[in-house]
Design a protein around this motif. Structure first.
Motif, short mmCIF file in Angstrom:
data_model
loop_
_atom_site.label_atom_id
_atom_site.label_comp_id
_atom_site.label_asym_id
_atom_site.label_seq_id
_atom_site.Cartn_x
_atom_site.Cartn_y
_atom_site.Cartn_z
N ILE A 106 0.87 -1.18 0.00
CA ILE A 106 0.00 0.00 0.00
C ILE A 106 0.91 1.23 0.00
CG2 ILE A 106 -1.79 1.29 1.23
CD1 ILE A 106 -2.36 -1.38 2.76
N THR A 107 0.64 2.16 -0.90
CA THR A 107 1.40 3.41 -0.95
C THR A 107 0.42 4.57 -0.82
OG1 THR A 107 2.99 2.38 -2.44
CG2 THR A 107 3.03 4.79 -2.30
N VAL A 108 0.73 5.49 0.08
CA VAL A 108 -0.10 6.69 0.23
C VAL A 108 0.78 7.93 0.07
CG1 VAL A 108 -1.79 5.57 1.73
CG2 VAL A 108 0.12 6.79 2.76
N ASP A 109 0.24 8.93 -0.61
CA ASP A 109 0.88 10.24 -0.73
C ASP A 109 0.01 11.21 0.05
OD1 ASP A 109 2.72 9.13 -2.50
OD2 ASP A 109 1.59 9.76 -4.26
N GLY A 110 0.64 11.95 0.96
CA GLY A 110 -0.16 12.83 1.80
C GLY A 110 0.49 14.15 2.12
N ALA A 111 -0.22 14.92 2.91
CA ALA A 111 0.20 16.25 3.34
C ALA A 111 -0.52 16.57 4.64
CB ALA A 111 -0.14 17.28 2.26
N TRP A 112 -0.38 17.79 5.09
CA TRP A 112 -1.03 18.25 6.31
C TRP A 112 -2.01 19.36 5.98
CZ3 TRP A 112 -0.43 15.43 10.54
CH2 TRP A 112 0.66 14.55 10.56
N MET A 113 -3.11 19.37 6.72
CA MET A 113 -4.13 20.38 6.53
C MET A 113 -4.32 21.16 7.83
SD MET A 113 -8.06 20.01 5.22
CE MET A 113 -8.72 19.17 6.63
N ASP A 114 -4.48 22.46 7.69
CA ASP A 114 -4.87 23.29 8.82
C ASP A 114 -6.36 23.05 9.01
OD1 ASP A 114 -6.07 25.58 10.20
OD2 ASP A 114 -4.10 26.54 10.01
N THR A 115 -6.75 22.47 10.13
CA THR A 115 -8.15 22.08 10.31
C THR A 115 -9.07 23.25 10.61
OG1 THR A 115 -7.76 21.52 12.64
CG2 THR A 115 -7.54 19.73 11.01
N LYS A 116 -8.50 24.41 10.93
CA LYS A 116 -9.34 25.61 11.09
C LYS A 116 -9.59 26.26 9.75
CE LYS A 116 -8.62 27.44 15.71
NZ LYS A 116 -7.99 28.52 16.49
N LEU A 117 -8.50 26.46 8.98
CA LEU A 117 -8.61 27.13 7.69
C LEU A 117 -9.10 26.20 6.58
CD1 LEU A 117 -5.29 29.18 7.75
CD2 LEU A 117 -7.60 29.97 8.34
N ARG A 118 -9.00 24.87 6.82
CA ARG A 118 -9.38 23.85 5.83
C ARG A 118 -8.56 24.01 4.55
NH1 ARG A 118 -11.14 20.31 8.93
NH2 ARG A 118 -11.99 19.16 7.18
N LYS A 119 -7.25 24.30 4.75
CA LYS A 119 -6.32 24.46 3.64
C LYS A 119 -5.04 23.70 3.94
CE LYS A 119 -7.86 28.99 2.17
NZ LYS A 119 -7.46 30.30 1.70
N LEU A 120 -4.31 23.35 2.87
CA LEU A 120 -3.01 22.72 3.05
C LEU A 120 -2.10 23.63 3.85
CD1 LEU A 120 -2.25 21.17 -0.44
CD2 LEU A 120 -3.05 20.01 1.61
N ALA A 121 -1.26 23.02 4.66
CA ALA A 121 -0.37 23.81 5.51
C ALA A 121 0.94 23.07 5.73
CB ALA A 121 -1.04 24.08 6.86
N SER A 122 1.99 23.83 5.95
CA SER A 122 3.24 23.23 6.42
C SER A 122 3.09 23.04 7.91
CB SER A 122 4.42 24.16 6.14
OG SER A 122 4.64 24.25 4.76
N PRO A 123 3.45 21.87 8.41
CA PRO A 123 3.29 21.64 9.85
C PRO A 123 4.26 22.49 10.65
CG PRO A 123 4.40 19.79 8.82
CD PRO A 123 4.01 20.73 7.72
N THR A 124 3.73 23.38 11.46
CA THR A 124 4.60 24.25 12.24
C THR A 124 5.04 23.63 13.57
OG1 THR A 124 2.63 25.39 13.03
CG2 THR A 124 3.82 26.41 11.22
N PRO A 125 4.23 22.82 14.23
CA PRO A 125 4.74 22.25 15.48
C PRO A 125 5.93 21.33 15.20
CG PRO A 125 2.38 21.84 15.23
CD PRO A 125 2.88 22.40 13.95
N GLN A 126 7.00 21.51 15.94
CA GLN A 126 8.20 20.71 15.74
C GLN A 126 7.93 19.22 15.94
OE1 GLN A 126 11.03 21.98 14.50
NE2 GLN A 126 11.82 19.90 14.36
N ILE A 127 6.93 18.89 16.75
CA ILE A 127 6.64 17.48 17.00
C ILE A 127 6.24 16.76 15.72
CG2 ILE A 127 4.21 17.84 17.65
CD1 ILE A 127 4.66 15.60 19.76
N VAL A 128 5.61 17.45 14.78
CA VAL A 128 5.24 16.84 13.49
C VAL A 128 6.49 16.50 12.70
CG1 VAL A 128 4.07 17.19 11.29
CG2 VAL A 128 3.03 18.05 13.40
#
Length: 144
Positions: A106-128
């Motif tokens: 199984i191969t998945v291609d993904g990204a992160w979404m800002d769940t407030k803005l409902r837009k793609l986002a670069s993950p800012t928390p260092q934990i990500v």
């Protein structure tokens, strides 16, 4: 982390009319395994909710190589195949093995979404970034 694997157990409801694992079950196990790995690396659902980020998928593909049946002992291995430097885009691979026989990939291609803005986002928390950098890597790992 060198490897992240899990032995899978199947239910009667996971089978199709041909008595092998139905196709959608593969995807369900992949999704569960990704969440468990993120949780183990400290990126819990609670952290994602607090930081208003969530993973999304652009593509999910399974290559079925060998049938899987109800009593089979299957181990799933999950690894990072590709990722960009800020961990905002990634490709993850799940391999399902019966002993040394590769049954599915199984191969998945993904990204992160800002769940407030409902837009793609670069993950800012260092934990990500730390969690995704700690992911086991494929032998062909590449930066995006």
């Amino acid at each position: 982390m060198a490897t992240f694997s899990k032995q899978l157990s199947f239910r009667w409801a996971d089978l199709d009319p041909n008595f092998h694992l139905r196709h959608s079950v593969y995807y369900d196990f992949g999704a569960q395994h990704r969440v468990e790995l993120l949780e183990q690396l400290g990126l819990t659902l609670k952290v994602m909710q607090k930081e208003h980020i969530g993973p999304i998928l652009f593509r999910e593909e399974c290559i079925f190589r060998k049938e899987i049946h109800l009593a089979d002992l299957i181990t799933m291995q999950t690894k990072m195949a590709k990722m960009n430097a800020d961990a905002s885009r990634y490709s993850i691979v799940h391999e399902l093995y019966r002993e040394d026989v590769l049954c599915a990939v199984i191969t998945v291609d993904g990204a992160w979404m800002d769940t407030k803005l409902r837009k793609l986002a670069s993950p800012t928390p260092q934990i990500v970034v730390d969690a995704l950098n700690s992911f086991p890597k494929t032998t062909t790992f590449a930066a995006l």
